[in-house]
Design an enzyme around this catalytic site. Sequence first.
Site, PDB file in Angstrom:
ATOM      1  N   HIS A  17       0.838  -1.208   0.000  1.00  0.00           N
ATOM      2  CA  HIS A  17       0.000   0.000   0.000  1.00  0.00           C
ATOM      3  C   HIS A  17       0.873   1.259   0.000  1.00  0.00           C
ATOM      4  CE1 HIS A  17      -3.060  -2.685   2.273  1.00  0.00           C
ATOM      5  NE2 HIS A  17      -3.558  -2.500   1.079  1.00  0.00           N
ATOM      6  N   LYS A  41     -15.701  -7.378   5.827  1.00  0.00           N
ATOM      7  CA  LYS A  41     -14.651  -8.262   6.365  1.00  0.00           C
ATOM      8  C   LYS A  41     -14.590  -8.044   7.880  1.00  0.00           C
ATOM      9  CE  LYS A  41     -11.737  -7.352   2.332  1.00  0.00           C
ATOM     10  NZ  LYS A  41     -10.520  -6.679   1.871  1.00  0.00           N
ATOM     11  N   ARG A  90      -2.182  -5.830  -8.399  1.00  0.00           N
ATOM     12  CA  ARG A  90      -1.072  -6.704  -8.028  1.00  0.00           C
ATOM     13  C   ARG A  90      -0.854  -7.808  -9.051  1.00  0.00           C
ATOM     14  NH1 ARG A  90      -3.455  -8.345  -2.503  1.00  0.00           N
ATOM     15  NH2 ARG A  90      -5.261  -8.123  -3.862  1.00  0.00           N
ATOM     16  N   SER A 128      -3.148  -7.880   3.078  1.00  0.00           N
ATOM     17  CA  SER A 128      -3.240  -7.690   4.530  1.00  0.00           C
ATOM     18  C   SER A 128      -3.556  -9.015   5.222  1.00  0.00           C
ATOM     19  CB  SER A 128      -4.311  -6.651   4.850  1.00  0.00           C
ATOM     20  OG  SER A 128      -3.962  -5.420   4.280  1.00  0.00           O
TER      21      SER A 128
HETATM   22  N1  COA Z   1      -0.369  -3.938  -1.632  1.00  0.00           N
HETATM   23  C1  COA Z   1      -0.729  -4.877  -0.768  1.00  0.00           C
HETATM   24  N2  COA Z   1      -1.993  -5.323  -0.651  1.00  0.00           N
HETATM   25  C2  COA Z   1      -2.908  -4.796  -1.450  1.00  0.00           C
HETATM   26  C3  COA Z   1      -2.605  -3.803  -2.394  1.00  0.00           C
HETATM   27  C4  COA Z   1      -1.256  -3.381  -2.480  1.00  0.00           C
HETATM   28  N3  COA Z   1      -0.863  -2.454  -3.327  1.00  0.00           N
HETATM   29  N4  COA Z   1      -3.724  -3.483  -3.064  1.00  0.00           N
HETATM   30  C5  COA Z   1      -4.701  -4.223  -2.558  1.00  0.00           C
HETATM   31  N5  COA Z   1      -4.213  -5.028  -1.578  1.00  0.00           N
HETATM   32  C6  COA Z   1      -4.953  -6.028  -0.799  1.00  0.00           C
HETATM   33  C7  COA Z   1      -5.470  -5.494   0.481  1.00  0.00           C
HETATM   34  O1  COA Z   1      -4.519  -5.639   1.510  1.00  0.00           O
HETATM   35  C8  COA Z   1      -6.668  -6.358   0.697  1.00  0.00           C
HETATM   36  O2  COA Z   1      -6.253  -7.570   1.250  1.00  0.00           O
HETATM   37  P1  COA Z   1      -7.194  -8.435   2.189  1.00  0.00           P
HETATM   38  O3  COA Z   1      -8.380  -8.845   1.355  1.00  0.00           O
HETATM   39  O4  COA Z   1      -6.306  -9.533   2.565  1.00  0.00           O
HETATM   40  O5  COA Z   1      -7.597  -7.525   3.329  1.00  0.00           O
HETATM   41  C9  COA Z   1      -7.177  -6.669  -0.690  1.00  0.00           C
HETATM   42  O6  COA Z   1      -6.109  -6.406  -1.543  1.00  0.00           O
HETATM   43  C10 COA Z   1      -8.376  -5.863  -1.074  1.00  0.00           C
HETATM   44  O7  COA Z   1      -7.992  -4.534  -1.229  1.00  0.00           O
HETATM   45  P2  COA Z   1      -8.623  -3.263  -0.552  1.00  0.00           P
HETATM   46  O8  COA Z   1      -7.841  -2.132  -1.094  1.00  0.00           O
HETATM   47  O9  COA Z   1      -8.658  -3.359   0.914  1.00  0.00           O
HETATM   48  O10 COA Z   1      -9.995  -3.220  -1.205  1.00  0.00           O
HETATM   49  P3  COA Z   1     -11.382  -3.656  -0.715  1.00  0.00           P
HETATM   50  O11 COA Z   1     -11.845  -4.583  -1.768  1.00  0.00           O
HETATM   51  O12 COA Z   1     -11.452  -4.097   0.673  1.00  0.00           O
HETATM   52  O13 COA Z   1     -12.129  -2.244  -0.784  1.00  0.00           O
HETATM   53  C11 COA Z   1     -13.059  -0.280  -1.886  1.00  0.00           C
HETATM   54  C12 COA Z   1     -12.239  -1.553  -1.976  1.00  0.00           C
HETATM   55  C13 COA Z   1     -12.925   0.400  -0.539  1.00  0.00           C
HETATM   56  C14 COA Z   1     -12.466   0.615  -2.942  1.00  0.00           C
HETATM   57  C15 COA Z   1     -14.508  -0.610  -2.235  1.00  0.00           C
HETATM   58  O14 COA Z   1     -14.972  -1.648  -1.433  1.00  0.00           O
HETATM   59  C16 COA Z   1     -15.440   0.583  -2.101  1.00  0.00           C
HETATM   60  O15 COA Z   1     -15.313   1.539  -2.822  1.00  0.00           O
HETATM   61  N6  COA Z   1     -16.395   0.512  -1.172  1.00  0.00           N
HETATM   62  C17 COA Z   1     -17.369   1.595  -0.945  1.00  0.00           C
HETATM   63  C18 COA Z   1     -18.755   1.218  -1.440  1.00  0.00           C
HETATM   64  C19 COA Z   1     -18.880   1.506  -2.908  1.00  0.00           C
HETATM   65  O16 COA Z   1     -18.756   2.602  -3.391  1.00  0.00           O
HETATM   66  N7  COA Z   1     -19.193   0.435  -3.656  1.00  0.00           N
HETATM   67  C20 COA Z   1     -19.405   0.537  -5.070  1.00  0.00           C
HETATM   68  C21 COA Z   1     -18.139   0.266  -5.810  1.00  0.00           C
HETATM   69  S1  COA Z   1     -18.522  -0.814  -7.124  1.00  0.00           S
END
Ligand code: COA
Length: 163
Positions: A17, A41, A90, A128
């Site tokens: 990140h 989650k 990734r 994560s």
């Molecule tokens: N390095 C390391 N890990 C990374 C990474 C990076 N560069 N990029 C992503 N990851 C990992 C995260 O650690 C996470 O791991 P985990 O599942 O083990 O916790 C995983 O990838 C998911 O990434 P994250 O960035 O946490 O995304 P998310 O899917 O949890 O959330 C949002 C994404 C917040 C952008 C999305 O859910 C959102 O916009 N929510 C708001 C509601 C909304 O508007 N919804 C409509 C959108 S369609």
Amino acid sequence: MKIGIYPGSFDPVTKGHLDIIRRSSKMVDVLIVAVLKNNSKSPLFSVEERVSMLKEVTKDISNVQIDSFSGLLVDYARKNNASIIVRGLRAVTDFEYELQMSQTNRIMDSDVDTIFLTTSLEYAYLSSSTVKEVAMYGGDVSKFVPEYVADKINDKIKTLNIS
Ligand code: COA
């Protein structure tokens, strides 16, 4: 003024990140790193703890702000006058989910564009959850997360084991 948002769960923030934060902060005037509240989650760290860790590990990057949000990302972007959403890719497995999200967001708000940065190769395998799993079994996570975060993870795991 170009404002970007880097949203995510950050439970906890990893070196992967941080790599995306550092690189994308150079592309905008202000980068808001936004921690999603009410995540489906079950998190290890509270939103406040995640925000506080992010603040600590980004304190040397002057144009980065840390915040949290709930609800739709596009609404949060509009409220903050942000026109760019930053996401890291990734591996190919991230692509379908990210494409779907960015297209949905763009249909909801055509003023907001998503830019994707390919994660540096050394962090392409990181997530994560992996970090948390390694830590739960007593492994050393200092290669994956900043030292400050590694200490917080170890402290948290100790309190979980005691209770
Ligand atoms: N390095 C390391 N890990 C990374 C990474 C990076 N560069 N990029 C992503 N990851 C990992 C995260 O650690 C996470 O791991 P985990 O599942 O083990 O916790 C995983 O990838 C998911 O990434 P994250 O960035 O946490 O995304 P998310 O899917 O949890 O959330 C949002 C994404 C917040 C952008 C999305 O859910 C959102 O916009 N929510 C708001 C509601 C909304 O508007 N919804 C409509 C959108 S369609």
